[in-house]
Design a protein around this motif. Structure first.
Motif, short mmCIF file in Angstrom:
data_model
loop_
_atom_site.label_atom_id
_atom_site.label_comp_id
_atom_site.label_asym_id
_atom_site.label_seq_id
_atom_site.Cartn_x
_atom_site.Cartn_y
_atom_site.Cartn_z
N GLY A 1 0.82 -1.20 0.00
CA GLY A 1 0.00 0.00 0.00
C GLY A 1 0.85 1.25 0.00
O GLY A 1 2.07 1.16 -0.17
N PRO A 2 0.28 2.38 0.18
CA PRO A 2 -1.15 2.63 0.34
C PRO A 2 -1.90 2.61 -0.99
O PRO A 2 -1.41 3.11 -2.01
CB PRO A 2 -1.22 4.00 1.00
N GLU B 1 -8.26 -3.01 -0.85
CA GLU B 1 -8.65 -1.60 -0.87
C GLU B 1 -8.45 -1.02 -2.27
O GLU B 1 -9.30 -0.28 -2.76
CB GLU B 1 -7.83 -0.81 0.16
N PRO C 1 -4.28 -3.81 1.78
CA PRO C 1 -4.19 -2.77 0.76
C PRO C 1 -4.60 -3.22 -0.64
O PRO C 1 -5.16 -2.44 -1.40
CB PRO C 1 -2.71 -2.37 0.78
#
Length: 108
Positions: free
Chosen positions: A30-31, A74, A71
């Protein structure tokens, strides 16, 4: 050391950033938001972000309802969200945000 190519053959992932992150799998640290922003900036005026996101979702088999943890999940969620935005909707959000800043500044 070899430099990455300036562009790939894929207009929806010009520098292969999304492909690289997906190849990392759950090792992606990530992010996710930073990767999405970098990808959007790479798109520039080459392609509509929503269409690009839909193409990547289809190409990489990301339409599954179950997202991986962390992540990577996401980032996939953000791609799905991006796929729902039309150019008109993005323009409305940008105008609303800019207008909100002006009103706050002018009134203060």
């Amino acid at each position: 050391m070899v430099s990455p190519p300036e562009t790939s053959g894929e207009p929806e992932d010009p520098h292969g950033l999304i492909r690289q992150v997906l190849a990392m799998g759950e090792e992606f640290p990530g992010p996710a938001g930073d990767v999405l922003l970098s990808w959007l900036l790479q798109l520039k005026d080459r392609m509509d972000p929503a269409q690009a996101a839909r193409t990547l979702i289809e190409r990489h088999g990301l339409a599954k309802t179950h997202l991986p943890p962390g992540p990577l999940g996401e980032l996939i969620r953000l791609l799905h969200e991006t796929a729902t935005y039309s150019p008109e909707r993005l323009g409305e959000l940008a105008n609303r945000r800019r207008g909100g800043r002006r009103r706050t500044t002018a009134g203060g």
